[in-house]
Scaffold this motif. Structure first.
Motif, PDB file in Angstrom:
ATOM      1  N   LEU A  94      13.358  -0.899  10.571  1.00  0.00           N
ATOM      2  CA  LEU A  94      12.172  -0.843  11.430  1.00  0.00           C
ATOM      3  C   LEU A  94      10.913  -1.100  10.603  1.00  0.00           C
ATOM      4  CD1 LEU A  94      11.141  -0.198  14.314  1.00  0.00           C
ATOM      5  CD2 LEU A  94      10.841   2.173  13.550  1.00  0.00           C
ATOM      6  N   GLY A  95      10.111  -2.075  11.033  1.00  0.00           N
ATOM      7  CA  GLY A  95       8.863  -2.383  10.321  1.00  0.00           C
ATOM      8  C   GLY A  95       9.055  -3.178   9.039  1.00  0.00           C
ATOM      9  N   GLY A  96      10.296  -3.590   8.774  1.00  0.00           N
ATOM     10  CA  GLY A  96      10.600  -4.293   7.526  1.00  0.00           C
ATOM     11  C   GLY A  96       9.812  -5.594   7.379  1.00  0.00           C
ATOM     12  N   GLN A  97       9.363  -5.901   6.162  1.00  0.00           N
ATOM     13  CA  GLN A  97       8.586  -7.107   5.914  1.00  0.00           C
ATOM     14  C   GLN A  97       9.337  -8.019   4.949  1.00  0.00           C
ATOM     15  OE1 GLN A  97       4.232  -6.276   5.312  1.00  0.00           O
ATOM     16  NE2 GLN A  97       5.027  -4.395   4.381  1.00  0.00           N
TER      17      GLN A  97
ATOM     18  N   GLY B 130      11.543   3.479  -0.650  1.00  0.00           N
ATOM     19  CA  GLY B 130      10.349   2.988  -1.354  1.00  0.00           C
ATOM     20  C   GLY B 130       9.841   1.696  -0.766  1.00  0.00           C
ATOM     21  N   GLY B 131       9.027   0.981  -1.523  1.00  0.00           N
ATOM     22  CA  GLY B 131       8.359  -0.228  -1.057  1.00  0.00           C
ATOM     23  C   GLY B 131       9.300  -1.409  -0.916  1.00  0.00           C
ATOM     24  N   ARG B 132       9.797  -1.909  -2.056  1.00  0.00           N
ATOM     25  CA  ARG B 132      10.769  -3.002  -1.983  1.00  0.00           C
ATOM     26  C   ARG B 132      12.148  -2.353  -1.829  1.00  0.00           C
ATOM     27  NH1 ARG B 132       9.583  -7.151  -6.778  1.00  0.00           N
ATOM     28  NH2 ARG B 132       9.346  -5.243  -7.984  1.00  0.00           N
ATOM     29  N   VAL B 133      12.828  -2.645  -0.758  1.00  0.00           N
ATOM     30  CA  VAL B 133      14.023  -1.894  -0.381  1.00  0.00           C
ATOM     31  C   VAL B 133      15.315  -2.599  -0.801  1.00  0.00           C
ATOM     32  CG1 VAL B 133      15.295  -0.920   1.575  1.00  0.00           C
ATOM     33  CG2 VAL B 133      12.796  -0.889   1.570  1.00  0.00           C
ATOM     34  N   LEU B 134      15.429  -3.867  -0.414  1.00  0.00           N
ATOM     35  CA  LEU B 134      16.654  -4.632  -0.691  1.00  0.00           C
ATOM     36  C   LEU B 134      16.294  -6.035  -1.140  1.00  0.00           C
ATOM     37  CD1 LEU B 134      18.707  -4.005   2.596  1.00  0.00           C
ATOM     38  CD2 LEU B 134      19.176  -2.938   0.387  1.00  0.00           C
ATOM     39  N   ASN B 135      17.221  -6.665  -1.843  1.00  0.00           N
ATOM     40  CA  ASN B 135      17.153  -8.098  -2.127  1.00  0.00           C
ATOM     41  C   ASN B 135      18.387  -8.734  -1.523  1.00  0.00           C
ATOM     42  OD1 ASN B 135      15.504  -9.251  -4.983  1.00  0.00           O
ATOM     43  ND2 ASN B 135      15.276  -7.146  -4.282  1.00  0.00           N
TER      44      ASN B 135
ATOM     45  N   LEU C  64      21.452  -6.688  -3.006  1.00  0.00           N
ATOM     46  CA  LEU C  64      21.165  -5.822  -4.147  1.00  0.00           C
ATOM     47  C   LEU C  64      20.145  -4.776  -3.694  1.00  0.00           C
ATOM     48  CD1 LEU C  64      20.886  -8.632  -6.842  1.00  0.00           C
ATOM     49  CD2 LEU C  64      22.838  -7.122  -6.414  1.00  0.00           C
ATOM     50  N   HIS C  65      20.402  -3.543  -4.084  1.00  0.00           N
ATOM     51  CA  HIS C  65      19.552  -2.453  -3.619  1.00  0.00           C
ATOM     52  C   HIS C  65      18.382  -2.204  -4.578  1.00  0.00           C
ATOM     53  CE1 HIS C  65      22.526  -0.581  -0.632  1.00  0.00           C
ATOM     54  NE2 HIS C  65      23.063  -1.716  -1.053  1.00  0.00           N
ATOM     55  N   ALA C  66      17.208  -1.982  -3.999  1.00  0.00           N
ATOM     56  CA  ALA C  66      16.028  -1.702  -4.818  1.00  0.00           C
ATOM     57  C   ALA C  66      15.575  -0.261  -4.648  1.00  0.00           C
ATOM     58  CB  ALA C  66      14.912  -2.665  -4.448  1.00  0.00           C
ATOM     59  N   ALA C  67      15.346   0.141  -3.398  1.00  0.00           N
ATOM     60  CA  ALA C  67      14.918   1.514  -3.143  1.00  0.00           C
ATOM     61  C   ALA C  67      15.674   2.013  -1.926  1.00  0.00           C
ATOM     62  CB  ALA C  67      13.416   1.579  -2.908  1.00  0.00           C
ATOM     63  N   THR C  68      16.866   2.513  -2.193  1.00  0.00           N
ATOM     64  CA  THR C  68      17.714   2.990  -1.100  1.00  0.00           C
ATOM     65  C   THR C  68      18.273   4.362  -1.442  1.00  0.00           C
ATOM     66  OG1 THR C  68      19.663   1.964  -2.071  1.00  0.00           O
ATOM     67  CG2 THR C  68      18.481   0.670  -0.412  1.00  0.00           C
ATOM     68  N   GLY C  69      18.580   5.108  -0.412  1.00  0.00           N
ATOM     69  CA  GLY C  69      19.243   6.394  -0.587  1.00  0.00           C
ATOM     70  C   GLY C  69      20.311   6.516   0.476  1.00  0.00           C
TER      71      GLY C  69
ATOM     72  N   GLY D 113       0.848  -1.200   0.000  1.00  0.00           N
ATOM     73  CA  GLY D 113       0.000   0.000   0.000  1.00  0.00           C
ATOM     74  C   GLY D 113       0.877   1.241   0.000  1.00  0.00           C
ATOM     75  N   ASP D 114       0.872   1.937   1.129  1.00  0.00           N
ATOM     76  CA  ASP D 114       1.672   3.150   1.260  1.00  0.00           C
ATOM     77  C   ASP D 114       2.912   2.849   2.082  1.00  0.00           C
ATOM     78  OD1 ASP D 114       0.732   5.305  -0.115  1.00  0.00           O
ATOM     79  OD2 ASP D 114      -0.847   5.749   1.362  1.00  0.00           O
ATOM     80  N   PRO D 115       4.059   2.627   1.467  1.00  0.00           N
ATOM     81  CA  PRO D 115       5.240   2.275   2.253  1.00  0.00           C
ATOM     82  C   PRO D 115       5.749   3.458   3.077  1.00  0.00           C
ATOM     83  CG  PRO D 115       5.818   2.508  -0.070  1.00  0.00           C
ATOM     84  CD  PRO D 115       4.326   2.677   0.015  1.00  0.00           C
ATOM     85  N   VAL D 116       6.228   3.137   4.291  1.00  0.00           N
ATOM     86  CA  VAL D 116       6.868   4.153   5.124  1.00  0.00           C
ATOM     87  C   VAL D 116       8.305   4.287   4.621  1.00  0.00           C
ATOM     88  CG1 VAL D 116       7.560   4.744   7.485  1.00  0.00           C
ATOM     89  CG2 VAL D 116       5.480   3.388   7.080  1.00  0.00           C
ATOM     90  N   THR D 117       8.725   5.483   4.276  1.00  0.00           N
ATOM     91  CA  THR D 117      10.086   5.656   3.752  1.00  0.00           C
ATOM     92  C   THR D 117      10.920   6.513   4.706  1.00  0.00           C
ATOM     93  OG1 THR D 117       9.441   7.581   2.467  1.00  0.00           O
ATOM     94  CG2 THR D 117       9.342   5.451   1.354  1.00  0.00           C
ATOM     95  N   GLY D 118      12.211   6.564   4.431  1.00  0.00           N
ATOM     96  CA  GLY D 118      13.110   7.422   5.206  1.00  0.00           C
ATOM     97  C   GLY D 118      13.763   6.712   6.385  1.00  0.00           C
ATOM     98  N   ARG D 119      13.377   5.464   6.628  1.00  0.00           N
ATOM     99  CA  ARG D 119      13.958   4.758   7.780  1.00  0.00           C
ATOM    100  C   ARG D 119      15.358   4.220   7.480  1.00  0.00           C
ATOM    101  NH1 ARG D 119       8.524   1.663   9.875  1.00  0.00           N
ATOM    102  NH2 ARG D 119       7.711   3.408  11.074  1.00  0.00           N
ATOM    103  N   VAL D 120      16.151   4.139   8.547  1.00  0.00           N
ATOM    104  CA  VAL D 120      17.554   3.731   8.408  1.00  0.00           C
ATOM    105  C   VAL D 120      17.672   2.213   8.263  1.00  0.00           C
ATOM    106  CG1 VAL D 120      19.775   3.667   9.631  1.00  0.00           C
ATOM    107  CG2 VAL D 120      18.355   5.734   9.706  1.00  0.00           C
TER     108      VAL D 120
END
Ligand code: AMP
Ligand code: GLY
Length: 419
Positions: A407-410, A377-382, A362-367, A339-346
């Motif tokens: 935090l809250g990672g699924q 973003g939603g999918r963060v790492l593989n 492998l990085h998907a949505a990282t900064g 749905g609405d992913p929480v972003t900005g978490r370390v």
């Protein structure tokens, strides 16, 4: 080879990692992500702009441009590169419709005689209701156009089926498709519009939760090879041969006959039913996360094959060399996804995970922020584990994941468990 890779997900990170492992290439990514930028040069170019990508590719004298996601394909980036004489791996805008329009794909399959579920097209809610009356649940409804992965519903619930149709009808027709029972397989084939080179099959886990519970996602994990295919078809190769002959080749021929030759990667989304292998979707690009488990199994020849597909010389290209290995990837997604992913978490622990033998992150949505690596973003790492067997690859992937904190990672705990 000087290669420009377009995209910013774990799929593009996997493509870059595979090309780097092969060696001898100079790689630039646009725009890339916080993981990719640790390995290769990254540049900010609007990858949906055919003009800007072409200008950058010509100025940089790239030998090959690999187009990762569908958005630049649909925007005509491959067309513009071809016109400028830059080899581009990825189909033209016209050919990419095989992914962008479900009804276009169904027409191609009908002309090519490719096995797929029987479907009805509805343009009004009344037509949807009539089609649902005639169908046996579970109901499968598909919005015709690209709907950011949210256009398909598979449900026993008639009211939910009608609500889905109501939501998407304003954007175009709805396909009501026969439900196909059986395990899903993704098979990628490289093609130059004529010759066809299959890659290894992989299985994707589309649902968010363990045991295939919860909503559909972009994919929560994958593995390759698929030992159960060998049991069922005699060998994995026999399965691949069957799909090449009954699905890939006729589809590529039908695309050429229609004046929209398809070159690049044809993603065959398949269900192995009791009455044979059937297509549920085509995509015009590498799949995500399947790419993350298919490419680590290639030892050499990837760049040459991609270039040959772009240049129309795939028929005479050297064959890909495969490793006798297995790979498993587990996706770590943000809280709230899909749905609405929480972003900005370390995110912490990536280096510890990668210190384990056979583990790649492998990085998907990282900064990269002031506090270090963050989820964007939603999918963060593989977390990808490779090994001699699936069991070893799986163990490594999950051991790698155990070091990573968000935090809250699924993530799912059952990727490749049954295999
Ligand atoms: P898609 O967005 O086309 O990838 O579809 C999403 C998911 O819906 C697929 O991965 C399948 O799990 C499921 N699906 C699509 N079409 C069918 C079908 N005809 N029968 C059963 N499941 C389907
Ligand atoms: N793994 C599904 C896709 O790439 O569309």
């Amino acid at each position: 080879m000087r290669i420009l890779v377009l995209g910013s997900g774990a799929r593009e990170h996997a493509i870059i990692a595979a090309l780097l492992a092969e060696g001898g290439h100079e790689i630039t990514a646009a725009p890339g992500n916080a993981g990719i930028t640790r390995e290769v040069e990254t540049v900010r170019v609007d990858i949906k702009s055919p003009e800007l990508v072409t200008e950058f590719a010509v100025d940089g004298a790239f030998d090959l441009v690999v187009i990762g996601p569908e958005a630049p394909l649909v925007a005509g980036v491959a067309d513009a590169l071809h016109k400028a004489g830059v080899p581009a791996f990825g189909p033209t805008k016209a050919a990419a419709r095989i992914e962008g329009s479900k009804s276009f794909a169904k027409d191609v399959m009908a002309r090519a005689g490719v096995p797929t579920g029987i479907d009805t097209t509805a343009t009004t809610l009344d037509e949807v209701r009539t089609a649902l009356d005639a169908a046996t649940p579970p109901y499968v409804l598909k919005a015709d156009g690209l709907a950011a992965g949210k256009g398909v519903i598979v449900t026993e619930d008639r009211a939910a089926a009608e609500a889905h149709a109501e939501q998407f009808l304003p954007d175009g027709p709805i396909l009501i498709e026969e439900f196909l029972a059986g395990p899903e397989v993704s098979l990628f084939v490289l093609t130059d519009g004529e010759a066809v080179v299959p890659l290894a099959p992989a299985q994707d886990y589309k649902r968010l939760g363990d045991g295939d519970a919860g909503p559909n996602t972009g994919g929560m994990g994958a593995y390759s090879p698929l030992p159960w295919l060998a049991e069922r078809f005699g060998s994995e190769q026999a399965f691949v041969d069957e799909v090449v002959e009954t699905v890939a080749k006729p589809t590529i021929r039908a695309m050429a006959d229609a004046g929209t030759p398809f070159a690049g990667l044809l993603y065959c989304g398949l269900i192995v039913t009791q009455s044979g292998v059937k297509v549920i979707e085509f995509n015009a690009r590498f799949g995500d996360p399947e790419t993350q488990v298919v490419l680590p199994r290639i030892e050499s020849g990837l760049a040459d094959a991609l270039l040959a597909a772009a240049n129309g010389t795939l028929g005479s290209a050297a064959p890909l060399v495969w490793r006798d290995s297995a790979a498993v990837t587990v996706v770590l997604a943000s809280e709230g996804y899909p749905g609405d992913p929480v972003t900005g978490r370390v995110i912490t622990g990536v280096d510890e995970a990668e210190a384990i033998e056979g583990v790649r992150v492998l990085h998907a949505a990282t900064g990269a922020g002031e506090q270090g690596l963050t989820a964007t973003g939603g999918r963060v790492l593989n977390v990808v584990g490779t090994g001699a067997t699936l069991a070893e690859a799986r163990e490594r992937a999950y051991e790698g994941l155990s070091h990573i904190e968000l935090l809250g990672g699924q993530s799912r705990t059952d990727i490749a468990a049954k295999a």
